[in-house]
Scaffold this motif. Structure first.
Motif, mmCIF file in Angstrom:
data_model
loop_
_atom_site.group_PDB
_atom_site.id
_atom_site.type_symbol
_atom_site.label_atom_id
_atom_site.label_comp_id
_atom_site.label_asym_id
_atom_site.label_seq_id
_atom_site.Cartn_x
_atom_site.Cartn_y
_atom_site.Cartn_z
ATOM 1 N N HIS A 203 -0.828 1.117 7.122
ATOM 2 C CA HIS A 203 -1.688 1.817 6.172
ATOM 3 C C HIS A 203 -3.132 1.896 6.673
ATOM 4 C CE1 HIS A 203 -3.168 3.221 2.296
ATOM 5 N NE2 HIS A 203 -4.091 2.270 2.337
ATOM 6 N N PRO B 125 0.819 -1.211 0.000
ATOM 7 C CA PRO B 125 0.000 0.000 0.000
ATOM 8 C C PRO B 125 0.853 1.261 0.000
ATOM 9 C CG PRO B 125 0.123 -0.893 2.202
ATOM 10 C CD PRO B 125 0.842 -1.869 1.317
ATOM 11 N N HIS C 203 0.826 -3.079 5.834
ATOM 12 C CA HIS C 203 -0.627 -3.035 5.685
ATOM 13 C C HIS C 203 -1.285 -2.558 6.985
ATOM 14 C CE1 HIS C 203 -0.258 -5.143 1.852
ATOM 15 N NE2 HIS C 203 0.591 -5.954 2.456
ATOM 16 N N ASP D 244 2.168 4.877 1.426
ATOM 17 C CA ASP D 244 2.559 5.280 2.775
ATOM 18 C C ASP D 244 2.589 6.806 2.838
ATOM 19 O OD1 ASP D 244 3.593 5.627 5.282
ATOM 20 O OD2 ASP D 244 5.388 4.413 4.975
#
Length: 225
Positions: free
Chosen positions: A111, A14, A108, A16
């Protein structure tokens, strides 16, 4: 949400959005260097003991993870090999404290900014295509983000990994959230000590003919972030 990358056959990590602010903030918290921190090692050991009691086995590794361009475990506990001391006390751990951002599930957790319990890392395709599964034999993961209380910047995670599947349940989520709060308490403690040290560093005299610089310490408190 991670997207599938057909060229690698894996899901990309993902975004950042806090990365730049995190890099700017960490030096003011006394966490700029990638080095083991005994307070966090102790936290990881205590988490391992509590999580082991919860799930009924000791096949657990626990980490306090600060995430920048890669991941560094400032706190680390690994289960003891048969007939030996914990791997966290051996030189081999030096390399195991660092991990790329493409491995594991902490990026993750960072995130999503809330706890991530994975009873079975194979249960969903986006979690199962992770090299930590083959390299560390991870079957289960439980993590919580460390979100700085003053700035709201996500700094890293506290997490547990297991070589067997677990039913973490609500008790597991509450456990990791409690240890996340303890991790933030330690970050606040380390930051306060660091700021106190910075305020008492003796000023070096300026060379003759050059006025001494005026040092503005307001930024150290983090209020400008």
């Amino acid at each position: 949400m991670p997207t599938f990358n057909p060229s690698s056959g894996l899901y990309d990590g993902p975004e950042d959005p806090d990365l730049a602010r995190r890099k700017e903030l960490l030096p003011h918290l006394g966490l700029a260097e990638d080095r083991p921190v005994p307070l966090f090692d102790d936290l990881a050991r205590r988490l391992a003991a509590a999580a082991s009691e919860l799930v009924g086995h000791q096949h657990l590794g626990t980490m306090v993870n600060i995430i920048k361009d890669d991941q560094y475990f400032v706190g680390l506990y690994l289960p003891a090999p048969v007939g030996g001391a914990s791997q966290a006390d051996t030189p081999a751990t030096t390399s195991m404290r660092r991990m790329s951002r493409s491995e594991g599930w902490c990026v993750h957790t960072l995130h999503r900014r809330r706890a991530l319990p994975l009873d079975d890392v194979h249960a969903m395709p986006r979690w199962s295509g992770n090299t930590a599964i083959s390299r560390l034999r991870v079957q289960s993961y439980l993590g919580v983000p460390l979100i700085d209380r003053s700035t709201g910047v996500a700094l890293g995670t506290v997490c547990a990994i297991s070589t067997v599947q677990n039913n973490w349940g609500r008790a597991g989520v509450e456990l990791i959230k409690d240890f996340g709060e303890q991790g933030l308490d330690l970050i606040d403690h380390i930051a306060a000590e660091h700021q106190q040290t910075q305020r008492h560093i003796p000023e070096r005299p300026a060379p003759a003919g050059i006025p001494a610089p005026v040092v503005d310490l307001r930024h150290i408190s983090g209020t400008n972030y």
